[in-house]
Design an enzyme around this catalytic site. Structure first.
Site, PDB file in Angstrom:
ATOM      1  N   LEU A  26      -4.000   1.867   1.659  1.00 49.92           N
ATOM      2  CA  LEU A  26      -2.969   0.756   2.097  1.00 49.92           C
ATOM      3  C   LEU A  26      -2.141   0.507   0.778  1.00 49.92           C
ATOM      4  O   LEU A  26      -2.552   0.790  -0.336  1.00 49.92           O
ATOM      5  CB  LEU A  26      -3.864  -0.356   2.555  1.00 49.92           C
ATOM      6  CG  LEU A  26      -4.868  -0.290   3.417  1.00 49.92           C
ATOM      7  CD1 LEU A  26      -5.447  -1.686   3.840  1.00 49.92           C
ATOM      8  CD2 LEU A  26      -4.021  -0.082   4.923  1.00 49.92           C
ATOM      9  N   CYS A  27      -1.206  -0.126   1.229  1.00 49.81           N
ATOM     10  CA  CYS A  27      -0.095  -0.500   0.339  1.00 49.81           C
ATOM     11  C   CYS A  27      -0.737  -1.221  -0.824  1.00 49.81           C
ATOM     12  O   CYS A  27      -1.649  -2.356  -0.740  1.00 49.81           O
ATOM     13  CB  CYS A  27       1.080  -1.442   1.163  1.00 49.81           C
ATOM     14  SG  CYS A  27       2.167  -2.223  -0.097  1.00 49.81           S
ATOM     15  N   PRO A  28      -0.324  -0.911  -2.318  1.00 48.26           N
ATOM     16  CA  PRO A  28       0.606  -0.093  -2.574  1.00 48.26           C
ATOM     17  C   PRO A  28       0.131   1.244  -3.174  1.00 48.26           C
ATOM     18  O   PRO A  28       0.969   1.915  -3.761  1.00 48.26           O
ATOM     19  CB  PRO A  28       1.108  -1.094  -4.071  1.00 48.26           C
ATOM     20  CG  PRO A  28      -0.135  -1.707  -4.537  1.00 48.26           C
ATOM     21  CD  PRO A  28      -0.851  -1.687  -3.348  1.00 48.26           C
TER      22      PRO A  28
ATOM     23  N   ASP B 253      -0.389   4.191   6.605  1.00 44.16           N
ATOM     24  CA  ASP B 253      -0.497   3.011   6.321  1.00 44.16           C
ATOM     25  C   ASP B 253       1.113   2.607   6.855  1.00 44.16           C
ATOM     26  O   ASP B 253       2.189   2.981   6.499  1.00 44.16           O
ATOM     27  CB  ASP B 253      -0.150   2.474   4.855  1.00 44.16           C
ATOM     28  CG  ASP B 253       0.095   0.848   4.604  1.00 44.16           C
ATOM     29  OD1 ASP B 253       0.071   0.311   5.601  1.00 44.16           O
ATOM     30  OD2 ASP B 253       0.054   0.712   3.327  1.00 44.16           O
TER      31      ASP B 253
ATOM     32  N   ASP C 222       8.048   1.101   2.542  1.00 46.04           N
ATOM     33  CA  ASP C 222       7.916   1.133   0.946  1.00 46.04           C
ATOM     34  C   ASP C 222       8.397   2.587   0.458  1.00 46.04           C
ATOM     35  O   ASP C 222       8.877   2.515  -0.573  1.00 46.04           O
ATOM     36  CB  ASP C 222       6.337   0.983   0.784  1.00 46.04           C
ATOM     37  CG  ASP C 222       5.927  -0.186   0.779  1.00 46.04           C
ATOM     38  OD1 ASP C 222       6.888  -1.250   1.171  1.00 46.04           O
ATOM     39  OD2 ASP C 222       4.795  -0.510   1.061  1.00 46.04           O
TER      40      ASP C 222
END
Length: 75
Positions: free
Chosen positions: A13-15, A40, A46
Site C-alpha cells: 500500500l501507499c507509499p 494499490d 502516485d
C-alpha cells in the site's frame, strides 16, 4: 520490450510502491527501463505524479489481471 528492472509491488500500500520505484531509479542508469506491477488503487495517481516530479518518463500503464503495470524510462 524487456525491462532492465522488474518491481513486484503487489500487496503493498501507499507509499511503498513509490518508495520501491524510487530505490530502483536511484540505482538505474539513464535510459534504463523499469516495470512496476502494483495493485494499490492509489498507485494509478502516485506513480505518474512521482515520474513527473523526478524527470522519469512514464512510457505506458496498462491494466493487468493482478493490478496495473507501469513502464518507466529512467532519467
Amino acid at each position: 520490450m524487456t525491462p532492465d528492472h522488474d518491481i513486484d509491488a503487489l500487496g503493498l500500500l501507499c507509499p511503498l510502491p513509490v518508495l520501491r520505484l524510487r530505490k530502483v531509479l536511484l540505482g538505474a542508469t539513464s535510459g534504463q527501463i523499469i516495470r512496476i506491477l502494483a495493485d494499490d488503487p492509489v498507485a494509478r495517481i502516485d506513480i505518474p505524479h512521482f515520474c513527473a516530479e523526478h524527470g522519469a518518463e512514464l512510457m505506458k500503464s496498462e491494466d493487468m489481471d493482478q493490478g496495473i503495470a507501469f513502464t518507466i524510462r529512467a532519467p
